[in-house]
Write a protein that holds these residues in place. Sequence first.
Motif, PDB file in Angstrom:
ATOM      1  N   SER A  10       1.164  -1.026  -0.125  1.00 50.81           N
ATOM      2  CA  SER A  10       0.368   0.173   0.178  1.00 50.81           C
ATOM      3  C   SER A  10       0.934   0.906  -0.175  1.00 50.81           C
ATOM      4  O   SER A  10       2.451   1.106   0.530  1.00 50.81           O
ATOM      5  CB  SER A  10      -0.948   0.711   1.391  1.00 50.81           C
ATOM      6  OG  SER A  10      -1.434  -1.378   1.014  1.00 50.81           O
ATOM      7  N   GLN A  82       0.148   4.661  -7.146  1.00 47.18           N
ATOM      8  CA  GLN A  82      -0.984   4.665  -6.574  1.00 47.18           C
ATOM      9  C   GLN A  82      -1.299   5.198  -5.232  1.00 47.18           C
ATOM     10  O   GLN A  82      -0.383   5.385  -5.098  1.00 47.18           O
ATOM     11  CB  GLN A  82      -1.319   2.779  -6.354  1.00 47.18           C
ATOM     12  CG  GLN A  82      -0.461   2.495  -5.472  1.00 47.18           C
ATOM     13  CD  GLN A  82      -1.300   1.094  -5.728  1.00 47.18           C
ATOM     14  OE1 GLN A  82      -0.454   0.306  -6.564  1.00 47.18           O
ATOM     15  NE2 GLN A  82      -1.155   0.272  -3.945  1.00 47.18           N
ATOM     16  N   ASP A  84      -3.124   4.188  -1.977  1.00 53.14           N
ATOM     17  CA  ASP A  84      -3.847   4.150  -1.771  1.00 53.14           C
ATOM     18  C   ASP A  84      -4.861   3.982  -0.032  1.00 53.14           C
ATOM     19  O   ASP A  84      -6.105   4.124   0.266  1.00 53.14           O
ATOM     20  CB  ASP A  84      -3.274   2.195  -0.821  1.00 53.14           C
ATOM     21  CG  ASP A  84      -3.357   1.578  -1.931  1.00 53.14           C
ATOM     22  OD1 ASP A  84      -3.574   0.898  -2.073  1.00 53.14           O
ATOM     23  OD2 ASP A  84      -1.704   1.858  -2.024  1.00 53.14           O
ATOM     24  N   MET A 128      -8.020   7.064  -7.493  1.00 46.93           N
ATOM     25  CA  MET A 128      -8.848   6.177  -6.757  1.00 46.93           C
ATOM     26  C   MET A 128     -10.126   5.798  -7.558  1.00 46.93           C
ATOM     27  O   MET A 128     -10.329   4.657  -7.267  1.00 46.93           O
ATOM     28  CB  MET A 128      -9.149   6.746  -5.501  1.00 46.93           C
ATOM     29  CG  MET A 128      -7.860   7.470  -4.140  1.00 46.93           C
ATOM     30  SD  MET A 128      -8.506   7.305  -3.095  1.00 46.93           S
ATOM     31  CE  MET A 128      -7.331   7.098  -1.602  1.00 46.93           C
ATOM     32  N   ARG A 131      -9.030   3.328 -10.172  1.00 43.16           N
ATOM     33  CA  ARG A 131      -8.690   1.920  -9.553  1.00 43.16           C
ATOM     34  C   ARG A 131     -10.171   1.367  -8.169  1.00 43.16           C
ATOM     35  O   ARG A 131      -9.622   0.102  -8.326  1.00 43.16           O
ATOM     36  CB  ARG A 131      -7.779   1.695  -8.481  1.00 43.16           C
ATOM     37  CG  ARG A 131      -6.244   2.757  -9.141  1.00 43.16           C
ATOM     38  CD  ARG A 131      -5.235   2.792  -8.209  1.00 43.16           C
ATOM     39  NE  ARG A 131      -4.830   1.238  -7.055  1.00 43.16           N
ATOM     40  CZ  ARG A 131      -4.733   1.172  -6.638  1.00 43.16           C
ATOM     41  NH1 ARG A 131      -4.817   1.886  -5.334  1.00 43.16           N
ATOM     42  NH2 ARG A 131      -4.298  -0.071  -5.841  1.00 43.16           N
ATOM     43  N   ALA A 133     -11.122   2.548  -6.279  1.00 41.60           N
ATOM     44  CA  ALA A 133     -10.550   1.792  -4.081  1.00 41.60           C
ATOM     45  C   ALA A 133      -9.937   2.878  -3.799  1.00 41.60           C
ATOM     46  O   ALA A 133      -9.098   3.174  -4.064  1.00 41.60           O
ATOM     47  CB  ALA A 133      -9.343   0.165  -4.375  1.00 41.60           C
ATOM     48  N   GLY A 134      -9.651   2.487  -2.518  1.00 39.27           N
ATOM     49  CA  GLY A 134      -9.576   4.129  -1.797  1.00 39.27           C
ATOM     50  C   GLY A 134      -9.870   4.522  -0.189  1.00 39.27           C
ATOM     51  O   GLY A 134     -11.525   4.657  -0.440  1.00 39.27           O
ATOM     52  N   ASP A 226      -9.134  -2.541   4.818  1.00 38.06           N
ATOM     53  CA  ASP A 226     -10.526  -2.694   3.592  1.00 38.06           C
ATOM     54  C   ASP A 226     -11.059  -3.657   5.126  1.00 38.06           C
ATOM     55  O   ASP A 226     -12.923  -3.632   4.459  1.00 38.06           O
ATOM     56  CB  ASP A 226     -10.133  -3.644   3.278  1.00 38.06           C
ATOM     57  CG  ASP A 226      -9.424  -4.676   3.625  1.00 38.06           C
ATOM     58  OD1 ASP A 226      -9.235  -5.256   4.420  1.00 38.06           O
ATOM     59  OD2 ASP A 226      -8.731  -5.664   2.641  1.00 38.06           O
TER      60      ASP A 226
END
Length: 247
Positions: A10, A82, A84, A128, A131, A133-134, A226
Amino acid sequence: MKAQFDATGSVIAITGAANGIGRALALACAKAGAKVIALDVDDREGEALQSEHAHIEYRHLDVADRAAVSRVFADVLMRHGQIDGLVLGAAIQPRIPVQDTPADTWQHVLDVNLNGVVWCYQAVLPSMIARRAGSVIAFSSGLASSGWLGASAYATTKAALTAFVKSAAKEVAAHRVRFNLIAPGVIDTPQYRRANEGNDGAHWQQTLGVGAADDVVGPLMFLLSDAASMTASLVSRDFAYASRDDA
């Protein structure tokens, strides 16, 4: 139950990372395996933080400077691919009665505490969304609802952030990007000490209690993970409980 977090792979960006809660979180994330981008204007403390762990990369950033925010985050994304997690901890807290507050001081508090959050969020959000995700975390405060003497500008920004985050989070929920708030309570940091000299410091010690920066790391790590299937939420740490050493 003992909580453990694995952040291997990450990339976590933290503003206001050179001191206090940001510093404690940067070290915890790095130790959990994350690449940490520590962002601050305090170069001396930021570079000292970088030297403490190989996974921490310090970058100078004034979050009130929108152009600098765009430039720095674009470079981070280009180099690391990225982001995260984004933790928006940069804030200032001058203590001045409203009638004595110069216009430029009032504006500077808004630019750092409120606009700085917006600029960083805007800079990171498209990646984000792409992707799907974030996790983004902003900081509120108990002063947002209770207020405090001389803290009108600070309290105003923290109240405004609550409305901003709860609205913005709903805009991106369908993209699986989470945006939450944390109100960490009264924490012993360099900023806390500057803002609460004298009687104010004694007041917090005797009422809500004053916690340590490490006390906030667990809730922040949870919100970054998560396991936190929540968004547009406020996690509030309202009272400092006795540590094992105090028992």
